[in-house]
Design an enzyme around this catalytic site. Structure first.
Site, PDB file in Angstrom:
ATOM      1  N   LYS A 184      35.746  31.511 -47.783  1.00 36.03           N
ATOM      2  CA  LYS A 184      36.080  32.896 -47.463  1.00 36.03           C
ATOM      3  C   LYS A 184      37.023  33.513 -48.508  1.00 36.03           C
ATOM      4  O   LYS A 184      37.473  32.832 -49.416  1.00 36.03           O
ATOM      5  CB  LYS A 184      36.663  32.960 -46.049  1.00 36.03           C
ATOM      6  CG  LYS A 184      35.680  32.441 -44.971  1.00 36.03           C
ATOM      7  CD  LYS A 184      34.523  33.375 -44.707  1.00 36.03           C
ATOM      8  CE  LYS A 184      33.311  32.752 -44.050  1.00 36.03           C
ATOM      9  NZ  LYS A 184      33.429  32.282 -42.693  1.00 36.03           N
TER      10      LYS A 184
HETATM   11  C1  LIG Z   1      32.738  31.740 -41.339  1.00 33.42           C
HETATM   12  C2  LIG Z   1      32.336  32.612 -40.210  1.00 33.42           C
HETATM   13  C3  LIG Z   1      32.751  32.380 -38.894  1.00 33.42           C
HETATM   14  C4  LIG Z   1      33.488  31.141 -38.490  1.00 33.42           C
HETATM   15  O1  LIG Z   1      34.672  30.988 -39.168  1.00 33.42           O
HETATM   16  P1  LIG Z   1      35.456  29.571 -39.061  1.00 33.42           P
HETATM   17  O2  LIG Z   1      36.814  29.922 -39.579  1.00 33.42           O
HETATM   18  O3  LIG Z   1      34.715  28.627 -39.942  1.00 33.42           O
HETATM   19  O4  LIG Z   1      35.458  29.178 -37.637  1.00 33.42           O
HETATM   20  C5  LIG Z   1      32.428  33.298 -37.928  1.00 33.42           C
HETATM   21  N1  LIG Z   1      31.695  34.379 -38.205  1.00 33.42           N
HETATM   22  C6  LIG Z   1      31.242  34.632 -39.446  1.00 33.42           C
HETATM   23  C7  LIG Z   1      30.447  35.861 -39.703  1.00 33.42           C
HETATM   24  C8  LIG Z   1      31.522  33.739 -40.483  1.00 33.42           C
HETATM   25  O5  LIG Z   1      31.052  33.951 -41.711  1.00 33.42           O
END
Ligand SMILES: *Cc1c(COP(=O)(O)O)cnc(C)c1O
Length: 383
Positions: A184
């Site tokens: 991210k």
């Molecule tokens: C990465 C992601 C999540 C989950 O995030 P985590 O921190 O890995 O639990 C949820 N929604 C979207 C759209 C994502 O890209």
């Protein structure tokens, strides 16, 4: 061809993060502590929200946001099929039914015009996803949730920097959920954050995230002296640690500079692919800010001569890592078997699901990496 495989979404970890993690390890306080508090404050200020509660993932953030909104068994929650499975899984965790609404093919976001028809007397919340960092149309969505008495819970996993028509994402919804997963825009290895402007929800979220224990129970071993806590509900183990926050504090300082770099990479891709038979992302709406989390192209076998999966395999052979965001959630076996969804239910999402692939856009990419991706894509797309 490249010598080394280009890893999709490899994180950029600076010396500041490394020094901070080491200092935290040496401090003897590695669990939830003062650095989590500093990260929450910095994040709250960055998005302009009243409160920010750190947790150990965006999945946890979504789960707790649904719970504080009162979502439970027998309820329905509306979301998009064009998302990571965690969005819909979090709804299922509460016992509520995930109800999908189709997207707009051009923005890959929920189509606000289709939302009202999906609302039933059981609907409690709407969970839009700011796909790839492109803002959803929050003005009509918020008007709808307010008029129909629903909670607006945004999945902003891609959208830390995003500014929507209604204002900064994280500052204008009821509850907004962010991710700091390794790929991210801000990375803590694993981690998440919930922002809200409601004090009662922020306090409840903290209790839910740490076993249901009251009174800032993480401080019970600190120099403030032992205080008894009360277990107010059967909470979860969703707290963030100071090791994770050590990464986040420094990552957040670079968030805007990083966005400017990804805007440059994005513009170079747009320019280099303009003459190819690939559909590239539409420009963001005027007056909004796109967080440029994913650069997605659509590969149509009829015009490109390769299916998306063949295209991905060939890129892989050329040592270019890619991602697929996403196979539409309603096509996954659990959602078909448990909730009765099937192919044909959401044609716009399926159109994207069958054709989309994400090219590397990470902060570790060099200019040479970028040119390698461009050369590989151009050669496969018939330039
Ligand atoms: C990465 C992601 C999540 C989950 O995030 P985590 O921190 O890995 O639990 C949820 N929604 C979207 C759209 C994502 O890209």
């Amino acid at each position: 061809m490249r010598d080394e495989f280009l890893v999709f979404g490899a994180p950029q970890i600076g010396e500041e993060e490394i020094a901070e993690v080491v200092a935290t390890l040496r401090s003897g306080w590695i669990g939830t502590g003062p650095k989590v508090g500093l990260f929450e404050q910095a994040f709250r200020e960055y998005v302009g929200a009243e409160f920010a509660v750190a947790v150990n993932s965006c999945t946890a953030a979504l789960h707790l946001s649904l719970l504080v909104s009162g979502v439970g068994p027998g309820d329905e929650v509306i979301t998009t099929p064009m998302t990571f499975c965690a969005t819909a899984n979090a709804i299922a965790h509460t016992g509520a039914k995930p109800v999908f609404v189709d997207i707009d093919r051009r923005t890959l976001n929920l189509d606000p015009a289709r939302l009202e028809a999906a609302i039933t007397p059981r609907t409690r919340a709407i969970v839009p996803v700011h796909f790839a960092g492109r803002p959803c149309d929050l003005v009509p969505i918020r008007e709808l949730t307010q008029r129909r008495g629903l909670t607006l819970i945004e999945d902003a996993a891609h959208a830390i920097e995003t500014r929507a028509d209604a204002g900064k994402v994280g500052a204008v919804g009821d509850l907004t959920c962010f991710s700091f997963y390794v790929t991210k825009n801000v990375v803590t290895a694993e981690g998440g954050m919930i922002t809200t402007n409601r004090r009662d929800w922020a306090e409840r979220l903290k209790v839910y995230a740490l076993h249901g224990m009251s009174h800032d129970a993480w401080k019970r071993y600190s120099d403030e002296g032992y205080k008894h806590y009360a277990v107010e509900l059967a909470g979860f183990k969703y707290n963030m640690t100071d090791i994770q926050a050590s990464l986040g504090i420094h990552q957040l300082k670079r968030v805007d500079a990083n966005l400017r770099r990804r805007e440059q990479l994005w513009a170079r891709y747009d320019e280099a692919f303009a003459d190819l038979p690939l559909v590239t992302p539409a420009p963001p709406a005027a007056g909004t800010l796109h967080a440029r989390h994913l650069y997605t192209v659509l590969v149509d076998a009829e015009t490109v001569g390769l299916t998306r999966d063949q295209f991905v395999t060939r890129l892989h052979r050329l040592k270019i890592g890619t991602g697929i965001h996403y196979v539409a959630v309603h096509l996954q076996p659990y959602y078909q078997q448990t909730w009765g969804y099937q192919r044909g239910d959401f044609p716009e999402a399926e159109f994207i699901s069958d054709r989309t692939l994400s090219l590397p856009l990470g902060m570790k990419m060099t200019d040479q990496d970028l040119e390698d991706v461009i050369e590989a894509v151009r050669s496969l797309a018939g330039a």
